[in-house]
Structures are given as C-alpha cells and as structure tokens.
Design a protein around this motif. Structure first.
Motif, PDB file in Angstrom:
ATOM      1  N   THR A 354       0.863  -1.188   0.000  1.00 10.87           N
ATOM      2  CA  THR A 354       0.000   0.000   0.000  1.00 10.87           C
ATOM      3  C   THR A 354       0.893   1.230   0.000  1.00 10.87           C
ATOM      4  O   THR A 354       1.748   1.382   0.875  1.00 10.87           O
ATOM      5  N   LYS A 355       0.720   2.082  -0.998  1.00  6.10           N
ATOM      6  CA  LYS A 355       1.447   3.347  -1.019  1.00  6.10           C
ATOM      7  C   LYS A 355       0.761   4.304  -0.049  1.00  6.10           C
ATOM      8  O   LYS A 355      -0.367   4.709  -0.262  1.00  6.10           O
ATOM      9  N   LEU A 356       1.451   4.629   1.034  1.00 11.14           N
ATOM     10  CA  LEU A 356       0.891   5.547   2.017  1.00 11.14           C
ATOM     11  C   LEU A 356       1.093   6.995   1.568  1.00 11.14           C
ATOM     12  O   LEU A 356       0.142   7.729   1.337  1.00 11.14           O
ATOM     13  N   ALA A 357       2.340   7.401   1.451  1.00 10.01           N
ATOM     14  CA  ALA A 357       2.680   8.731   0.932  1.00 10.01           C
ATOM     15  C   ALA A 357       3.553   8.521  -0.287  1.00 10.01           C
ATOM     16  O   ALA A 357       4.643   7.961  -0.184  1.00 10.01           O
ATOM     17  N   ALA A 358       3.065   8.959  -1.440  1.00 12.98           N
ATOM     18  CA  ALA A 358       3.757   8.628  -2.691  1.00 12.98           C
ATOM     19  C   ALA A 358       3.793   9.822  -3.631  1.00 12.98           C
ATOM     20  O   ALA A 358       2.888  10.658  -3.622  1.00 12.98           O
ATOM     21  N   PRO A 359       4.847   9.913  -4.456  1.00  6.95           N
ATOM     22  CA  PRO A 359       4.885  10.966  -5.472  1.00  6.95           C
ATOM     23  C   PRO A 359       3.777  10.752  -6.496  1.00  6.95           C
ATOM     24  O   PRO A 359       3.245   9.646  -6.630  1.00  6.95           O
ATOM     25  N   ASN A 360       3.443  11.816  -7.205  1.00  7.37           N
ATOM     26  CA  ASN A 360       2.415  11.708  -8.233  1.00  7.37           C
ATOM     27  C   ASN A 360       2.892  10.847  -9.391  1.00  7.37           C
ATOM     28  O   ASN A 360       4.086  10.830  -9.714  1.00  7.37           O
ATOM     29  N   ALA A 361       1.967  10.135 -10.016  1.00 17.45           N
ATOM     30  CA  ALA A 361       2.304   9.353 -11.206  1.00 17.45           C
ATOM     31  C   ALA A 361       2.692  10.295 -12.339  1.00 17.45           C
ATOM     32  O   ALA A 361       2.169  11.411 -12.444  1.00 17.45           O
ATOM     33  N   VAL A 362       3.613   9.865 -13.160  1.00 20.45           N
ATOM     34  CA  VAL A 362       4.065  10.699 -14.277  1.00 20.45           C
ATOM     35  C   VAL A 362       2.987  10.767 -15.355  1.00 20.45           C
ATOM     36  O   VAL A 362       2.423   9.740 -15.750  1.00 20.45           O
ATOM     37  N   ASP A 363       2.699  11.968 -15.818  1.00 18.94           N
ATOM     38  CA  ASP A 363       1.770  12.169 -16.923  1.00 18.94           C
ATOM     39  C   ASP A 363       2.564  12.034 -18.221  1.00 18.94           C
ATOM     40  O   ASP A 363       3.311  12.948 -18.608  1.00 18.94           O
ATOM     41  N   LEU A 364       2.413  10.905 -18.879  1.00 18.49           N
ATOM     42  CA  LEU A 364       3.211  10.636 -20.083  1.00 18.49           C
ATOM     43  C   LEU A 364       2.774  11.471 -21.283  1.00 18.49           C
ATOM     44  O   LEU A 364       3.424  11.437 -22.330  1.00 18.49           O
ATOM     45  N   GLU A 365       1.692  12.213 -21.134  1.00 17.66           N
ATOM     46  CA  GLU A 365       1.312  13.182 -22.168  1.00 17.66           C
ATOM     47  C   GLU A 365       2.054  14.499 -21.962  1.00 17.66           C
ATOM     48  O   GLU A 365       2.243  15.273 -22.894  1.00 17.66           O
ATOM     49  N   GLN A 366       2.484  14.732 -20.728  1.00 18.76           N
ATOM     50  CA  GLN A 366       3.163  15.979 -20.379  1.00 18.76           C
ATOM     51  C   GLN A 366       4.683  15.812 -20.368  1.00 18.76           C
ATOM     52  O   GLN A 366       5.421  16.771 -20.575  1.00 18.76           O
TER      53      GLN A 366
END
Length: 407
Positions: A354-366
């Motif tokens: 379980t990801k408790l505190a995690a970075p945002n997923a990469v937006d591969l469109e951006q």
C-alpha cells in the motif's frame, strides 16, 4: 483481608496488526500529500527556496493541528520541507541567517526535488516528488529531452523497486502447489535489485545514484534495522529483506551524469537526534538539545525551525561533536548534472504493498521521452501488481493504461 494487585496497563500493539497504527500512518500521509501539492505550486521561477520551505512547514503545522484534537498524542513534522536544486542529491533547506544561501532562487527549467512529511503518534510518513520549474507567467509546456528521460526513467525505476519489495509468493495465484512454489523462491538480493534498476537507468541513458538507501520505518524511527542500498560503494551494504507487517521509506535517485556524489560547500542545516548520551558542557548546547527533544523527538529537523536560528547554529556544534545530534551533509552530483529523487512511504500487508505517501504518477502526455525499456525481464516485472484486488472497482474502467514499452 484480600490482597489487591496494582492495575496493569495493557501493552499497546504498535505494529500494523493494530488498525489504529495504519490509520495514523494514513492520516499523516494525507497531510503530507496535501502540503506537497501546495508546495509544488509554489515552486516557480525566481522564488526563494528558503521562503518556500518556511511556507511548507507552516502548512504542515496547520494541517497537523487539525487532526487528533484533544487527544494525548504527540504529533508533528517527520521531515521538514526541503527543495533541492537540480544537481543536489540530498534534501536542501537554507537558512535566512546565511545571507548568500538565503537568496537562492529557483531557475526556470531546473528539476527540483521536494521532500516533506508528517507524523502522528510517532508514525511518520515522508514523501519526495519532482517538479520542473515553469517559466514565469508562461503556459505549461511539454517536457522533452534529457529532463524527460530522467523523469520517466526515475518513475519506472521506482515502480520496479516497489515490485521487487513484494514478499515472494504473497500475490501468487493458481493451485496450492503453484503458490507454494512461488513462496519458496528466494527474494532478490540487493545486488540483483541494483542490477535491475541499472538496466532501467541505462535504457534512458541515466545512472543510479550511488548509495541511494531505502529504510524500514518504525515508531519514532525512520532508519530502522533493515535497509536496501542501491549501487553501494566500497564497504557499504544493505541488510534484511522486506516482510509483511513492515513500513518502509523507499527511495530512488537517478542522474544524467556520473551517478557519483560529492559533499557540497554548504552549511549542514538538517539534523536528527541520536540515541547517544553525552554530557554537554555549554548552556547554549543544552538549550538547543532540549528544544530539539521537545519539538522533534528523533525525527529530522532544520535549524530554521528552532526558536533562535543564530543561537541554534552555535548550540548545534557541540551536540554534533558529542554525537547526540547527527548532521546530514549536503551532497550533489560530482559533475554538476541534474539528478532526480523519489521517496515513497509504503506499508507491506497480507494484500501486498500500500502506497501511504507517494509521489504523483508521471503524466506521459506531459513528459515525453523518445527512449523506452525493451528488456523483457524488466517489462514482465513492471506488469505485476503491487497488491491483490480488494474488490473496489470504482473508476477502474476509466484508468488509462500505460506501459514502460510505450511512449
């Protein structure tokens, strides 16, 4: 007359077996996420890093004050807000009383690393994410080139490492025999983990930063008895294998340069109390340590968080020399190249990670890299789930599927 025995206070279970423990971790994580989002929005061209860090800590304090009101529970910041410039490997937080560093501003196009965290009852979550500093008053631009390579590579390296931390056979499916066979497999060694992450980095022409360390977390402790060290230097090695019931701070850092690290010519402003006992001689040292113990316990802190920053710079000297405080040396890439860092706080349960505190997923469109992973072993691992489905199908059909082999 009947004898009476003193009432025994039941011992509190602080493991993940106690639902309250996971609730406190999740509460701390929600605060960390909320403040991370706010601090990321502050990272604009020309803004002073010290002011962003101060604002981040103010927001952390405000959000922490809103939870567990009226309860006798210690709570606070588990990691002060830090904003690390492009080539900085370690968390960076300057002081206002250091005139030159206090004027350090963000530059458009540089990749900064934002790290912070909250703790409830000693259960700390820390998160680190990255952001490319936008130009002032300019529309959001698509990120390409070498910065995109670094960001995408770090995203997949992080996802790979998380999957390599899932205990063997935990998510196995099929017959009992197949499950038993999967469980009997040996967990990957730390050397094997490093080799696999190096393959991801190589696909994007990057290097894993030497000695990047993930730690097991305990109550009031962010450097527990187990650790995983990526690309370790001479005489350095990790210890232990992740298991169900544990919480970890998982860190990944990559570089567009050598991946080697050097100490920077900056004041060490991040410190942390140790378990060492030492009789301090100076009143200023004793005052500094007393404030640290009261405000931060054993969690990291910045000298700017102490009541008198100038006095703290003096008082901390004997504390470090006597070993009662540890200072984190500022470090950067030896050749000055851009580096990345992600840190995820995870819980390993019977259902997986379980990801408790995690970075945002990469937006591969951006963020668009013209490179991709072609190694079949890596792709196969990345396709594996982090946790078994618990039956929540909400928004499942709306999720956009992206794979490491796609641009």
């Amino acid at each position: 007359m009947a004898e009476t025995t003193p009432t025994q206070v039941p011992e509190v279970d602080y493991t993940l077996n106690n639902p309250d423990t996971l609730t406190k971790y999740k509460t701390a994580a929600a605060i960390s996420h909320k403040v991370l989002e706010a601090v990321t929005a502050l990272c604009l061209e020309g803004e002073k890093i010290v002011e962003i860090c101060e604002k981040g800590d103010q927001l952390l304090d405000e959000e922490i004050a809103k939870v567990y009101k009226g309860k006798k529970i210690l709570k606070g910041i588990s990691h002060p807000t830090t904003v690390s410039p492009s080539s900085h490997v370690t968390p960076y937080t300057p002081l206002k009383t250091d005139a030159v560093e206090a004027e350090t501003v963000l530059k458009a196009g540089e990749l900064v690393k934002i790290q912070l965290g909250a703790q409830i009852d000693g259960f700390g979550t820390i998160v680190c994410d990255m952001a490319v500093v936008p130009k002032k008053d300019a529309a959001k631009e698509v990120i390409t080139g070498r910065e995109a390579d670094l960001i995408v590579a770090t995203h997949y390296a992080n996802e790979l490492l998380l999957r390599l931390m899932v205990p063997q056979g935990l998510l196995a499916q099929g017959t009992d025999e197949e499950k038993a066979k999967a469980t009997a497999k040996k967990a990957p060694t730390q050397s094997q983990i490093s080799d696999l992450l190096e393959k991801v980095a190589k696909a994007y022409d990057c290097k894993v930063i030497e000695n990047t360390t993930s730690w097991m977390f305990d109550r009031n402790e962010i450097e527990g008895t187990k650790k995983i060290i990526l690309t370790p230097g001479n005489g350095v090695r990790g210890e232990g294998v992740p298991e169900v019931g544990e919480v970890w701070g998982v860190e990944v850092g990559l570089s567009l340069g050598s991946g080697k690290v050097k100490n920077l010519d900056h004041r060490a402003t991040l410190h942390r109390r140790t378990t060492t006992t030492y009789i301090l001689k100076r009143p200023s040292s004793r005052q500094t340590l007393s404030e640290v113990v009261k405000k931060f316990g054993t969690f990291p802190f910045s000298l700017r968080q102490l009541e008198d920053e100038k006095a703290a710079k003096v008082g901390v000297v004997e504390c470090v020399r006597g070993g009662v405080l540890r200072q984190y040396e500022p470090a950067g890439e030896t050749d000055g190249s851009a580096v990345s860092r992600l840190l995820t706080t995870i819980a390993i349960t019977k259902n997986g990670i379980t990801k408790l505190a995690a970075p945002n997923a990469v937006d591969l469109e951006q963020v668009k890299s013209d490179k991709k992973i072609e190694d079949e072993e890596i792709l196969k691992i990345l396709e594996q789930p982090l946790a078994r489905s618990t039956g929540n199908k909400k928004n499942k059909s709306k999720k956009k599927k992206t794979t490491a082999g796609e641009e």
